[in-house]
Design a protein around this motif. Sequence first.
Motif, PDB file in Angstrom:
ATOM      1  N   SER A   1     -21.077 -30.694  10.182  1.00 22.59           N
ATOM      2  CA  SER A   1     -22.343 -30.821   9.901  1.00 22.59           C
ATOM      3  C   SER A   1     -22.523 -31.609   8.473  1.00 22.59           C
ATOM      4  O   SER A   1     -23.528 -32.332   8.393  1.00 22.59           O
ATOM      5  CB  SER A   1     -22.706 -29.553   9.577  1.00 22.59           C
ATOM      6  OG  SER A   1     -24.289 -29.074   9.138  1.00 22.59           O
ATOM      7  N   THR A   2     -21.636 -31.456   7.648  1.00 24.54           N
ATOM      8  CA  THR A   2     -21.796 -32.226   6.306  1.00 24.54           C
ATOM      9  C   THR A   2     -21.821 -33.583   6.658  1.00 24.54           C
ATOM     10  O   THR A   2     -22.894 -34.445   6.245  1.00 24.54           O
ATOM     11  CB  THR A   2     -20.644 -31.978   5.448  1.00 24.54           C
ATOM     12  OG1 THR A   2     -20.579 -30.519   5.043  1.00 24.54           O
ATOM     13  CG2 THR A   2     -20.804 -32.821   4.014  1.00 24.54           C
TER      14      THR A   2
ATOM     15  N   PHE B   1     -18.279 -26.854   8.781  1.00 22.28           N
ATOM     16  CA  PHE B   1     -18.434 -27.514   7.402  1.00 22.28           C
ATOM     17  C   PHE B   1     -18.194 -29.041   7.595  1.00 22.28           C
ATOM     18  O   PHE B   1     -19.150 -29.865   7.205  1.00 22.28           O
ATOM     19  CB  PHE B   1     -17.405 -26.774   6.753  1.00 22.28           C
ATOM     20  CG  PHE B   1     -17.229 -27.598   5.226  1.00 22.28           C
ATOM     21  CD1 PHE B   1     -18.276 -27.055   4.158  1.00 22.28           C
ATOM     22  CD2 PHE B   1     -16.543 -28.772   4.697  1.00 22.28           C
ATOM     23  CE1 PHE B   1     -18.220 -27.513   2.899  1.00 22.28           C
ATOM     24  CE2 PHE B   1     -16.457 -29.259   3.541  1.00 22.28           C
ATOM     25  CZ  PHE B   1     -17.663 -28.368   2.429  1.00 22.28           C
TER      26      PHE B   1
ATOM     27  N   ALA C   1     -20.522 -24.846  -1.276  1.00 24.50           N
ATOM     28  CA  ALA C   1     -20.438 -26.125  -1.678  1.00 24.50           C
ATOM     29  C   ALA C   1     -21.818 -26.615  -2.187  1.00 24.50           C
ATOM     30  O   ALA C   1     -21.786 -27.295  -3.030  1.00 24.50           O
ATOM     31  CB  ALA C   1     -20.041 -27.107  -0.415  1.00 24.50           C
ATOM     32  N   ALA C   2     -22.774 -26.128  -1.653  1.00 20.34           N
ATOM     33  CA  ALA C   2     -24.274 -26.335  -2.310  1.00 20.34           C
ATOM     34  C   ALA C   2     -24.375 -25.822  -3.617  1.00 20.34           C
ATOM     35  O   ALA C   2     -25.090 -26.402  -4.422  1.00 20.34           O
ATOM     36  CB  ALA C   2     -25.105 -25.763  -1.162  1.00 20.34           C
TER      37      ALA C   2
ATOM     38  N   GLY D   1     -18.461 -21.140   8.699  1.00 28.89           N
ATOM     39  CA  GLY D   1     -19.198 -22.557   8.162  1.00 28.89           C
ATOM     40  C   GLY D   1     -20.082 -22.363   7.179  1.00 28.89           C
ATOM     41  O   GLY D   1     -20.272 -22.993   6.195  1.00 28.89           O
TER      42      GLY D   1
ATOM     43  N   TRP E   1     -25.224 -36.028   5.980  1.00 33.93           N
ATOM     44  CA  TRP E   1     -25.167 -37.106   5.101  1.00 33.93           C
ATOM     45  C   TRP E   1     -25.146 -38.658   5.881  1.00 33.93           C
ATOM     46  O   TRP E   1     -26.025 -39.478   5.231  1.00 33.93           O
ATOM     47  CB  TRP E   1     -23.558 -36.931   4.264  1.00 33.93           C
ATOM     48  CG  TRP E   1     -23.313 -37.819   3.190  1.00 33.93           C
ATOM     49  CD1 TRP E   1     -24.467 -38.485   2.358  1.00 33.93           C
ATOM     50  CD2 TRP E   1     -22.284 -37.957   2.494  1.00 33.93           C
ATOM     51  NE1 TRP E   1     -23.776 -39.019   1.373  1.00 33.93           N
ATOM     52  CE2 TRP E   1     -22.440 -38.467   1.379  1.00 33.93           C
ATOM     53  CE3 TRP E   1     -20.886 -37.077   2.742  1.00 33.93           C
ATOM     54  CZ2 TRP E   1     -21.352 -38.731   0.116  1.00 33.93           C
ATOM     55  CZ3 TRP E   1     -20.083 -37.432   1.643  1.00 33.93           C
ATOM     56  CH2 TRP E   1     -20.372 -38.195   0.569  1.00 33.93           C
TER      57      TRP E   1
ATOM     58  N   THR F   1     -27.401 -32.908   1.112  1.00 35.78           N
ATOM     59  CA  THR F   1     -26.947 -32.655   2.173  1.00 35.78           C
ATOM     60  C   THR F   1     -26.069 -31.095   2.488  1.00 35.78           C
ATOM     61  O   THR F   1     -26.482 -30.641   3.494  1.00 35.78           O
ATOM     62  CB  THR F   1     -25.649 -33.716   2.240  1.00 35.78           C
ATOM     63  OG1 THR F   1     -26.001 -34.987   2.290  1.00 35.78           O
ATOM     64  CG2 THR F   1     -24.488 -33.315   3.237  1.00 35.78           C
ATOM     65  N   PHE F   2     -25.608 -30.509   1.390  1.00 32.11           N
ATOM     66  CA  PHE F   2     -25.265 -29.286   1.457  1.00 32.11           C
ATOM     67  C   PHE F   2     -26.035 -28.271   1.630  1.00 32.11           C
ATOM     68  O   PHE F   2     -26.039 -27.299   2.396  1.00 32.11           O
ATOM     69  CB  PHE F   2     -24.182 -29.103   0.206  1.00 32.11           C
ATOM     70  CG  PHE F   2     -22.918 -29.841   0.350  1.00 32.11           C
ATOM     71  CD1 PHE F   2     -22.154 -29.617   1.455  1.00 32.11           C
ATOM     72  CD2 PHE F   2     -22.291 -30.631  -0.573  1.00 32.11           C
ATOM     73  CE1 PHE F   2     -20.667 -30.221   1.646  1.00 32.11           C
ATOM     74  CE2 PHE F   2     -21.303 -31.096  -0.708  1.00 32.11           C
ATOM     75  CZ  PHE F   2     -20.324 -30.936   0.580  1.00 32.11           C
TER      76      PHE F   2
ATOM     77  N   LEU G   1     -20.429 -23.999   3.540  1.00 39.19           N
ATOM     78  CA  LEU G   1     -21.514 -24.757   3.188  1.00 39.19           C
ATOM     79  C   LEU G   1     -22.225 -24.315   1.843  1.00 39.19           C
ATOM     80  O   LEU G   1     -22.915 -24.950   1.064  1.00 39.19           O
ATOM     81  CB  LEU G   1     -22.306 -25.181   4.234  1.00 39.19           C
ATOM     82  CG  LEU G   1     -21.843 -25.937   5.353  1.00 39.19           C
ATOM     83  CD1 LEU G   1     -22.552 -25.588   6.857  1.00 39.19           C
ATOM     84  CD2 LEU G   1     -21.660 -27.312   5.154  1.00 39.19           C
TER      85      LEU G   1
ATOM     86  N   SER H   1     -27.395 -28.519   5.297  1.00 38.41           N
ATOM     87  CA  SER H   1     -26.594 -27.910   6.128  1.00 38.41           C
ATOM     88  C   SER H   1     -26.470 -26.452   6.152  1.00 38.41           C
ATOM     89  O   SER H   1     -26.319 -25.727   7.086  1.00 38.41           O
ATOM     90  CB  SER H   1     -25.188 -28.558   5.896  1.00 38.41           C
ATOM     91  OG  SER H   1     -25.160 -30.023   6.309  1.00 38.41           O
ATOM     92  N   ALA H   2     -26.266 -25.834   5.049  1.00 32.10           N
ATOM     93  CA  ALA H   2     -26.450 -24.492   4.612  1.00 32.10           C
ATOM     94  C   ALA H   2     -27.343 -23.593   5.146  1.00 32.10           C
ATOM     95  O   ALA H   2     -27.240 -22.674   5.759  1.00 32.10           O
ATOM     96  CB  ALA H   2     -26.314 -24.175   3.193  1.00 32.10           C
TER      97      ALA H   2
END
Length: 301
Positions: free
Chosen positions: A84-85, A81, A201-202, A194, A89, A33-34, A198, A37-38
């Motif tokens: 999109s997450t 963030f 987080a990834a 954002g 997901w 997911t991350f 992301l 999105s990233a």
Amino acid sequence: MNPLRIHLQMVGMAILWGASWPWGRVVAQAMPTFVASAMRFLFAIIPLLIWLYAANRFTYAKKLRPNQWFGLFLTALLGIFGYSTFFIWGLKYVPAGQGTMVVASNPVFTMFFAILLFKEKWNRWVVLGMAIAVSGSLLAMTKGNPANLLQHFGFGQMLLLCALVCWVAYTLLARKVLTGIDSLTATTISSTFGFFMLALAAICTEDAEGWASVLQLNGAQWFSLLGLAFGATVLAYAWYFDGVKYLGAGNAAAYIIIVPILGILFSAMWLHEPLDASLLLGGLLAVSGLGIMHWGRMQLR
């Protein structure tokens, strides 16, 4: 500017936003997911920054006040963030066509809270449209049996509901904190914020194998990822801004009404998702309700 060109661009915008659902479903199945999105926003912010520079908006951006920078950070947290997450997901678990209907009620809840919090004007047509649109979404989500909502409401639907909450909160927040900031500057800066959220987080949650999935994408998956980045994020926003500028916000927003139906049709065409009667009827009700809402709001002007 040629009016026909503007209307064609708005149709193109609706097509791209409708296509973002099957594209998102493909990307969600191929990557964590991350990471997905990233990568989407990495590819998106490059042309956005070039566009901002070409429009000579960098000088303006430097003059933003601290509270405006903080507002842009909050909108990035919610609208980039968060949305999109949960969007990517949720599409790991929910067919794209059905997912379209969950988020089709975005305008309804945005309008409801705008009335509640900001005393936005309303009339019986707005309320009727809201009721019809929500009924259509529920009908599609529950496969024609709204009485068994909890039975059909799983983890994926909950994630897409979180995406809806993030987008509604983002829209309402933007009305308060982004006053005086043009759309291009706001979109570019919030998308950049954002992306960094992301990416962080990834980096924190994914291992090397998760990142390596980017190198293992096939042609269709790359097309979907780049379609999300360049099509649904950059090009569609550019056309939408043109529409708002030359047609007005109300007329431009009317084109968004057809996005749910396009999302359902594209998901059936590209992903071979079933087109059952409840999905089609729910989609038509949702679109009709949004149309009535829009017409009711136009009567208040």
